[in-house]
Scaffold this motif. Sequence first.
Motif, PDB file in Angstrom:
ATOM      1  N   ILE A  76      -1.441 -10.911  16.259  1.00  0.00           N
ATOM      2  CA  ILE A  76      -2.687 -10.234  16.703  1.00  0.00           C
ATOM      3  C   ILE A  76      -2.594  -8.552  16.250  1.00  0.00           C
ATOM      4  N   GLY A  77      -1.663  -8.025  16.710  1.00  0.00           N
ATOM      5  CA  GLY A  77      -1.441  -6.613  16.509  1.00  0.00           C
ATOM      6  C   GLY A  77      -1.591  -6.530  15.069  1.00  0.00           C
ATOM      7  N   LEU A  78      -1.224  -6.820  13.841  1.00  0.00           N
ATOM      8  CA  LEU A  78      -1.161  -6.604  12.776  1.00  0.00           C
ATOM      9  C   LEU A  78      -2.885  -6.958  12.155  1.00  0.00           C
ATOM     10  N   LYS A  79      -3.295  -7.926  12.705  1.00  0.00           N
ATOM     11  CA  LYS A  79      -4.366  -8.429  12.267  1.00  0.00           C
ATOM     12  C   LYS A  79      -5.419  -7.247  12.463  1.00  0.00           C
ATOM     13  N   ILE A  80      -5.524  -6.797  13.863  1.00  0.00           N
ATOM     14  CA  ILE A  80      -6.250  -5.685  14.137  1.00  0.00           C
ATOM     15  C   ILE A  80      -5.836  -4.352  13.413  1.00  0.00           C
ATOM     16  N   ILE A  81      -4.976  -4.139  13.120  1.00  0.00           N
ATOM     17  CA  ILE A  81      -4.468  -2.939  12.580  1.00  0.00           C
ATOM     18  C   ILE A  81      -4.817  -2.974  11.059  1.00  0.00           C
ATOM     19  N   THR A  82      -4.583  -3.797  10.364  1.00  0.00           N
ATOM     20  CA  THR A  82      -4.984  -4.058   8.943  1.00  0.00           C
ATOM     21  C   THR A  82      -6.491  -4.141   8.591  1.00  0.00           C
ATOM     22  N   HIS A  83      -7.059  -5.042   9.644  1.00  0.00           N
ATOM     23  CA  HIS A  83      -8.755  -4.945   9.521  1.00  0.00           C
ATOM     24  C   HIS A  83      -9.280  -3.560   9.767  1.00  0.00           C
ATOM     25  N   ASN A  84      -8.653  -2.998  10.650  1.00  0.00           N
ATOM     26  CA  ASN A  84      -9.258  -1.431  11.101  1.00  0.00           C
ATOM     27  C   ASN A  84      -8.890  -0.555   9.854  1.00  0.00           C
ATOM     28  N   VAL A  85      -7.687  -0.295   9.503  1.00  0.00           N
ATOM     29  CA  VAL A  85      -7.253   0.413   8.383  1.00  0.00           C
ATOM     30  C   VAL A  85      -7.766   0.237   7.077  1.00  0.00           C
ATOM     31  N   TYR A  86      -7.755  -1.394   6.641  1.00  0.00           N
ATOM     32  CA  TYR A  86      -8.028  -1.669   5.239  1.00  0.00           C
ATOM     33  C   TYR A  86      -9.034  -2.408   5.115  1.00  0.00           C
ATOM     34  N   THR A 106       4.339   1.236  12.930  1.00  0.00           N
ATOM     35  CA  THR A 106       4.234  -0.361  13.420  1.00  0.00           C
ATOM     36  C   THR A 106       5.660  -0.904  13.458  1.00  0.00           C
ATOM     37  N   GLY A 107       6.598  -0.415  12.589  1.00  0.00           N
ATOM     38  CA  GLY A 107       7.988  -1.031  12.733  1.00  0.00           C
ATOM     39  C   GLY A 107       8.453  -0.241  14.151  1.00  0.00           C
ATOM     40  N   LEU A 108       8.440   0.946  14.279  1.00  0.00           N
ATOM     41  CA  LEU A 108       8.953   1.198  15.652  1.00  0.00           C
ATOM     42  C   LEU A 108       8.303   0.462  16.800  1.00  0.00           C
ATOM     43  N   PHE A 109       7.304   0.443  16.861  1.00  0.00           N
ATOM     44  CA  PHE A 109       6.756  -0.248  18.122  1.00  0.00           C
ATOM     45  C   PHE A 109       6.823  -1.662  18.202  1.00  0.00           C
ATOM     46  N   PHE A 110       6.674  -2.481  17.239  1.00  0.00           N
ATOM     47  CA  PHE A 110       7.075  -3.964  17.300  1.00  0.00           C
ATOM     48  C   PHE A 110       8.460  -4.306  17.480  1.00  0.00           C
ATOM     49  N   ASN A 111       9.550  -3.490  16.981  1.00  0.00           N
ATOM     50  CA  ASN A 111      11.002  -3.690  17.088  1.00  0.00           C
ATOM     51  C   ASN A 111      11.267  -3.345  18.539  1.00  0.00           C
ATOM     52  N   SER A 112      10.886  -2.172  18.970  1.00  0.00           N
ATOM     53  CA  SER A 112      10.917  -1.913  20.388  1.00  0.00           C
ATOM     54  C   SER A 112      10.559  -3.024  21.337  1.00  0.00           C
ATOM     55  N   LEU A 113       9.309  -3.469  21.198  1.00  0.00           N
ATOM     56  CA  LEU A 113       8.889  -4.464  21.893  1.00  0.00           C
ATOM     57  C   LEU A 113       9.846  -5.769  21.939  1.00  0.00           C
ATOM     58  N   LYS A 171       0.910  -1.270   0.118  1.00  0.00           N
ATOM     59  CA  LYS A 171       0.044   0.059  -0.172  1.00  0.00           C
ATOM     60  C   LYS A 171       0.865   1.289  -0.178  1.00  0.00           C
ATOM     61  N   SER A 172       2.139   1.199   0.175  1.00  0.00           N
ATOM     62  CA  SER A 172       2.942   2.173   0.374  1.00  0.00           C
ATOM     63  C   SER A 172       2.599   3.055   1.481  1.00  0.00           C
ATOM     64  N   ASP A 173       2.196   2.860   2.603  1.00  0.00           N
ATOM     65  CA  ASP A 173       1.457   3.530   3.700  1.00  0.00           C
ATOM     66  C   ASP A 173       2.722   3.783   4.671  1.00  0.00           C
ATOM     67  N   ASN A 174       3.476   4.830   4.244  1.00  0.00           N
ATOM     68  CA  ASN A 174       4.776   5.241   4.859  1.00  0.00           C
ATOM     69  C   ASN A 174       4.385   5.440   6.566  1.00  0.00           C
ATOM     70  N   LYS A 175       3.590   6.030   6.855  1.00  0.00           N
ATOM     71  CA  LYS A 175       3.286   6.623   8.239  1.00  0.00           C
ATOM     72  C   LYS A 175       2.932   5.348   8.945  1.00  0.00           C
ATOM     73  N   LEU A 176       1.949   4.529   8.629  1.00  0.00           N
ATOM     74  CA  LEU A 176       1.848   3.260   9.393  1.00  0.00           C
ATOM     75  C   LEU A 176       2.887   2.221   9.149  1.00  0.00           C
ATOM     76  N   PHE A 177       3.821   2.214   8.273  1.00  0.00           N
ATOM     77  CA  PHE A 177       4.753   1.247   8.176  1.00  0.00           C
ATOM     78  C   PHE A 177       5.881   1.620   9.184  1.00  0.00           C
ATOM     79  N   ILE A 178       5.904   2.933   9.232  1.00  0.00           N
ATOM     80  CA  ILE A 178       6.844   3.386  10.368  1.00  0.00           C
ATOM     81  C   ILE A 178       6.410   3.278  11.957  1.00  0.00           C
TER      82      ILE A 178
END
Length: 497
Positions: free
Chosen positions: A414-424, A377-384, A368-375
């Motif tokens: 679980i996180g990605l499933k919720i995010i992609t369902h709500n956004v896309y 989610t990446g920041l949150f999950f990698n920190s986790l 989707k080239s969704d830059n903001k969401l990509f960054i």
Amino acid sequence: MQEANKSYNQIFKSTSLFGGVQVLNIGIAIIRSKVVALLIGPTGMGIIGLLMSTLKVIGEFTKLGLDTTAVREIALSNTKEKDEQDVSEVIATVHKVVWFTGALGILVTILLSPILSYLAFEDYNHTLAFIWISSSLLFNQLAVGKLSILQGFRKLKKLAKSNLLGNFIGLLVSLPLYYIFKLDAIVPVIIATSILNFFFSWLFTRKLAYKRVNLSYKQAFQSAKGMLGFGLMLSIHGSMALITAYVFQVYLSHVGGVAEVGFYLAGFMIINSYVGMVFNAMRTDYFPKLSGIIELKSEVDQTVSQQAVIGVLIIGPLVLTFLIFMPLIIRILYSEEFLVISDFLSWAILGILFKTLSWSIGYVILAKSDNKLFIKTGLFFNSLLLIMNITGYYFYGLEGVGISFLVYYVCHFIGLKIITHNVYGLKLSKELISIFSILTLLSFACFFVTKTIDGDILSYVLYSVLLLASFGYSYVELNKRINFRSLLERIFKRNND
């Protein structure tokens, strides 16, 4: 139904581990890891890991995401009704820009080499090593430019052969070097491998049918603005993952020693190189395909679910196989000295099932080239992941890292499933959930046996039942979607020709 079966056939062919090329790549990886383990031991593996992790962090940031954006642009150009000139200009642009990104990688590595040496090894003794291996960043980037063409055009057979030959000749070069020079061979092997990978990528693209276009560097960078804009986001995201891995390895090096890093990387190599090869195969065809239909919601839902179904059906039996034969596999791949990673791997291998789902879902954000969401989610999950890994190691050592890996990928899915369902509005099919649930239950049952009754006659009976159930179930489900037997025969025949 026929269209769905056709799609499943294509997915399986591009992700199957049973083709000759993939099997040979696994064999090469096994031989390489065995030789490294025997000749330079855990300490040598730790040094390789720290050098390569550092190099990957710099390479990820300086390549500006071209390995992904170039594939996406070429795939889109082929999908849409564009003339040959558009595709040729994308290719010419990539060929120009990779020289810049490769040179940038060399410059950054050389300038930071003393700092990199101290961060990784707590001394400056490896400064020269970092200076030398910086050259591999250029050859890696040049290879990226070539391989992106093959992947963008979905020339999967040529791509597989390029990887196979690079790996095989790299093995032939590295074996005598490690035998003669031991630890001193690490730097030459890294450089030689990058050169060989570039050479074979060039070899398989030089006769590809597309129009050659000459662009100046100014024209190339003007044309690349779109790619580099999204590519910068990819680099930041990719750098997060590599920095996370790098920081944890440095933490391990400081707290547990370089040998502990070697044990950790040996375990991770089993997950990434052998089980994880399924993901590498999936990515080759999945991302270009998804990019081409990303605006068609129903097709995206179907493609993601179909890709995940094939992935789970292949991964499921492999997980049980590794759980049951873990000590034997470690002895074959490495040596008795590496058996300390058994518990770490037993937990981590379960996480691969959940990774299969989250991996398939995550590519939607990328396509989707969704830059903001990509960054975000990446920041949150990698920190986790970093927090969980350090916490796991602090309390339970390497086994704690395995537990962390499993828990993380459950949360990641679980996180990605919720995010992609709500956004896309992404929806996974009921058949995927059913297949995943059954294979996950079989895997956890097998894990329970390894932890509670391993070693007696009852455990062997249960292992046999669970293994046969997983392979039998996967075979039946695959056969519903594809003519499994005839497809395997065609794959083996084609690879033997």
